[in-house]
Design an enzyme around this catalytic site. Structure first.
Site, PDB file in Angstrom:
ATOM      1  N   ARG A   1      -2.415  -6.114  -8.327  1.00  0.00           N
ATOM      2  CA  ARG A   1      -1.482  -7.207  -8.075  1.00  0.00           C
ATOM      3  C   ARG A   1      -1.650  -8.307  -9.121  1.00  0.00           C
ATOM      4  NH1 ARG A   1      -3.404  -7.463  -1.979  1.00  0.00           N
ATOM      5  NH2 ARG A   1      -5.248  -6.857  -3.132  1.00  0.00           N
TER       6      ARG A   1
ATOM      7  N   SER B   1      -3.029  -7.588   3.104  1.00  0.00           N
ATOM      8  CA  SER B   1      -3.227  -7.405   4.541  1.00  0.00           C
ATOM      9  C   SER B   1      -3.530  -8.752   5.196  1.00  0.00           C
ATOM     10  CB  SER B   1      -4.366  -6.424   4.801  1.00  0.00           C
ATOM     11  OG  SER B   1      -4.017  -5.152   4.324  1.00  0.00           O
TER      12      SER B   1
ATOM     13  N   HIS C   1       0.846  -1.202   0.000  1.00  0.00           N
ATOM     14  CA  HIS C   1       0.000   0.000   0.000  1.00  0.00           C
ATOM     15  C   HIS C   1       0.884   1.257   0.000  1.00  0.00           C
ATOM     16  CE1 HIS C   1      -3.128  -2.577   2.349  1.00  0.00           C
ATOM     17  NE2 HIS C   1      -3.569  -2.449   1.111  1.00  0.00           N
TER      18      HIS C   1
ATOM     19  N   LYS D   1     -16.589  -7.021   5.669  1.00  0.00           N
ATOM     20  CA  LYS D   1     -15.314  -7.437   6.269  1.00  0.00           C
ATOM     21  C   LYS D   1     -15.365  -7.252   7.780  1.00  0.00           C
ATOM     22  CE  LYS D   1     -12.086  -6.764   2.430  1.00  0.00           C
ATOM     23  NZ  LYS D   1     -10.893  -6.038   1.957  1.00  0.00           N
TER      24      LYS D   1
END
Ligand code: ADP
Length: 167
Positions: free
Chosen positions: A90, A128, A17, A41
């Site tokens: 990614r 994460s 990040h 989440k």
């Protein structure tokens, strides 16, 4: 003035990040890093904690501001006078989802475009979730997470363990 928004969960912020933030801050006049509330989440860190961590790790970049929002991203961008969303891309995993979100955001707010910065090769597989998983096994976190937040991450894993919370 070109204002861009970099949204995410940042639970917690990783070196991947931070790399996107540093690169985007060079391209735009102002970069707003926005911690988004995601009802789907179950975060390890509160919204306030995530904002505070981001503020600390970006304090060396003058044109970066950290904020949080519960709003729809397209509406938030409109309110902030921004017409660009920055996303990190990614290997493989991000494309489908990001493509869909970019299209939807553009439909809601036609002035809003999404720009993708490719992940740096050493952060290509970093997330994460992976960081939290490694921390649970007490693995080395150097280079994966900004140094300043490693003690906080380790402490949270410890607290959760003692309290029996498995996030
Ligand atoms: P995560 O998927 O790690 O939980 P977020 O939801 O907080 O991350 O992601 C916010 C944004 O940062 C997304 O655009 C995501 O693609 C990007 N991002 C996440 N990890 C990386 C990384 N290692 N390198 C580049 N971009 C990343």
């Amino acid at each position: 003035m070109k204002i861009a928004i970099y949204p995410g969960s940042f639970d917690p912020v990783t070196s991947g990040h931070l790399n996107i933030i540093e690169r985007a801050a060079k391209i735009f006049d102002q970069l707003i890093v926005c911690v988004m509330v995601n009802a789907g989440k179950n975060p390890m860190f509160s919204l306030e904690e995530r904002v505070s961590m981001l503020q600390r790790v970006t304090s060396h970049i003058p044109n970066v501001e950290v904020d949080s929002a519960q709003a729809l991203l397209a509406e938030y961008a409109r309110k902030k006078g921004s017409c660009v969303i920055v996303k990190g891309l990614r290997a493989g995993s991000d494309f489908e989802n990001e493509f869909q979100m970019a299209l939807i955001n553009h439909k809601i707010n036609p002035n809003l475009d999404t720009m993708f910065l490719t992940a740096e090769h050493q952060f290509m597989y970093l997330s994460s979730s992976l960081v939290k998983e490694l921390a649970r096994y007490n693995a080395e976190l150097t280079d994966l997470v900004p140094e300043q937040i490693i003690p906080e991450l380790r402490a949270r894993i410890q607290t959760n363990r003692l309290g029996g919370t498995h996030k």
